[in-house]
Design a protein around this motif. Sequence first.
Motif, mmCIF file in Angstrom:
data_model
loop_
_atom_site.group_PDB
_atom_site.id
_atom_site.type_symbol
_atom_site.label_atom_id
_atom_site.label_comp_id
_atom_site.label_asym_id
_atom_site.label_seq_id
_atom_site.Cartn_x
_atom_site.Cartn_y
_atom_site.Cartn_z
ATOM 1 N N THR A 27 0.863 -1.174 0.000
ATOM 2 C CA THR A 27 0.000 0.000 0.000
ATOM 3 C C THR A 27 0.906 1.233 0.000
ATOM 4 O O THR A 27 2.127 1.109 0.028
ATOM 5 C CB THR A 27 -0.922 0.015 1.243
ATOM 6 O OG1 THR A 27 -0.101 0.024 2.434
ATOM 7 C CG2 THR A 27 -1.858 -1.186 1.274
ATOM 8 N N HIS A 30 0.011 6.375 4.435
ATOM 9 C CA HIS A 30 -0.852 7.564 4.429
ATOM 10 C C HIS A 30 -0.165 8.818 4.962
ATOM 11 O O HIS A 30 -0.630 9.924 4.703
ATOM 12 C CB HIS A 30 -2.132 7.286 5.225
ATOM 13 C CG HIS A 30 -1.958 7.197 6.705
ATOM 14 N ND1 HIS A 30 -1.426 6.098 7.319
ATOM 15 C CD2 HIS A 30 -2.233 8.084 7.685
ATOM 16 C CE1 HIS A 30 -1.391 6.296 8.625
ATOM 17 N NE2 HIS A 30 -1.863 7.489 8.874
ATOM 18 N N ASN A 64 -3.950 3.145 5.386
ATOM 19 C CA ASN A 64 -3.373 3.480 4.079
ATOM 20 C C ASN A 64 -4.414 3.419 2.963
ATOM 21 O O ASN A 64 -4.457 4.295 2.097
ATOM 22 C CB ASN A 64 -2.198 2.558 3.763
ATOM 23 C CG ASN A 64 -1.009 2.809 4.662
ATOM 24 O OD1 ASN A 64 -0.935 3.818 5.372
ATOM 25 N ND2 ASN A 64 -0.070 1.882 4.663
ATOM 26 N N SER A 67 -6.659 6.324 2.655
ATOM 27 C CA SER A 67 -5.994 7.488 2.077
ATOM 28 C C SER A 67 -5.701 7.307 0.583
ATOM 29 O O SER A 67 -5.762 8.257 -0.187
ATOM 30 C CB SER A 67 -4.689 7.746 2.829
ATOM 31 O OG SER A 67 -3.966 8.790 2.245
ATOM 32 N N ASN A 68 -5.372 6.068 0.176
ATOM 33 C CA ASN A 68 -5.036 5.776 -1.226
ATOM 34 C C ASN A 68 -5.437 4.328 -1.516
ATOM 35 O O ASN A 68 -4.882 3.403 -0.930
ATOM 36 C CB ASN A 68 -3.529 5.965 -1.463
ATOM 37 C CG ASN A 68 -3.130 5.824 -2.916
ATOM 38 O OD1 ASN A 68 -3.730 5.063 -3.677
ATOM 39 N ND2 ASN A 68 -2.093 6.537 -3.308
ATOM 40 N N LYS A 70 -5.026 2.411 -4.097
ATOM 41 C CA LYS A 70 -4.215 1.602 -5.008
ATOM 42 C C LYS A 70 -3.295 0.673 -4.213
ATOM 43 O O LYS A 70 -2.576 1.117 -3.319
ATOM 44 C CB LYS A 70 -3.413 2.494 -5.934
ATOM 45 C CG LYS A 70 -4.328 3.283 -6.868
ATOM 46 C CD LYS A 70 -3.553 4.083 -7.858
ATOM 47 C CE LYS A 70 -4.490 4.880 -8.725
ATOM 48 N NZ LYS A 70 -4.982 4.206 -9.871
ATOM 49 N N GLU A 87 -7.468 -2.113 -6.987
ATOM 50 C CA GLU A 87 -8.032 -0.986 -6.260
ATOM 51 C C GLU A 87 -8.785 -1.569 -5.070
ATOM 52 O O GLU A 87 -9.609 -2.473 -5.236
ATOM 53 C CB GLU A 87 -8.954 -0.172 -7.160
ATOM 54 C CG GLU A 87 -8.189 0.504 -8.279
ATOM 55 C CD GLU A 87 -9.053 1.291 -9.234
ATOM 56 O OE1 GLU A 87 -10.309 1.210 -9.146
ATOM 57 O OE2 GLU A 87 -8.488 1.986 -10.091
#
Length: 151
Positions: A27, A30, A64, A67-68, A70, A87
Amino acid sequence: MANLIEPELTLPLLQSLQSERFALLSTIDHESGSPYVSAISWLYAKDPHTVFIAVNHRSQIVKNIKSNFKVVLNVVALESTYSITSEALIIQDQIKDISLNLSLIQLNVKEVKDVMFYGAKMTTVPKYSKTYDLEAAKKLDQQVMEALKKA
């Protein structure tokens, strides 16, 4: 020979990801924005486009992903090593009816790459053993895998 790239899990890879196994989940941290890699074992491939995982609800992984979204899941299977770009979506902050507070995360597969280096194959898959109460571990593993299969 070039490494293979697929848009989804192949049937043999899907089947190999339908039981508890060692895997690495990458990941993006964050706070720092740096790569963050975690070992996981609870995963289940539902179909060629979907893998479910369970992790501790307070895990850095959960923070993480919030926050994102991917992520990359790396697994050793079928005599090779695969990088599964996905995703992530947190489906449940806490999975119901499990004795440990775990989050259910859905990985939507975007790309599968065979990333094994040229001229080699994996001769064994990574193995691990539980270091806590074996009966409790077995019960928890069964609960988690059932929850992943039902997701």
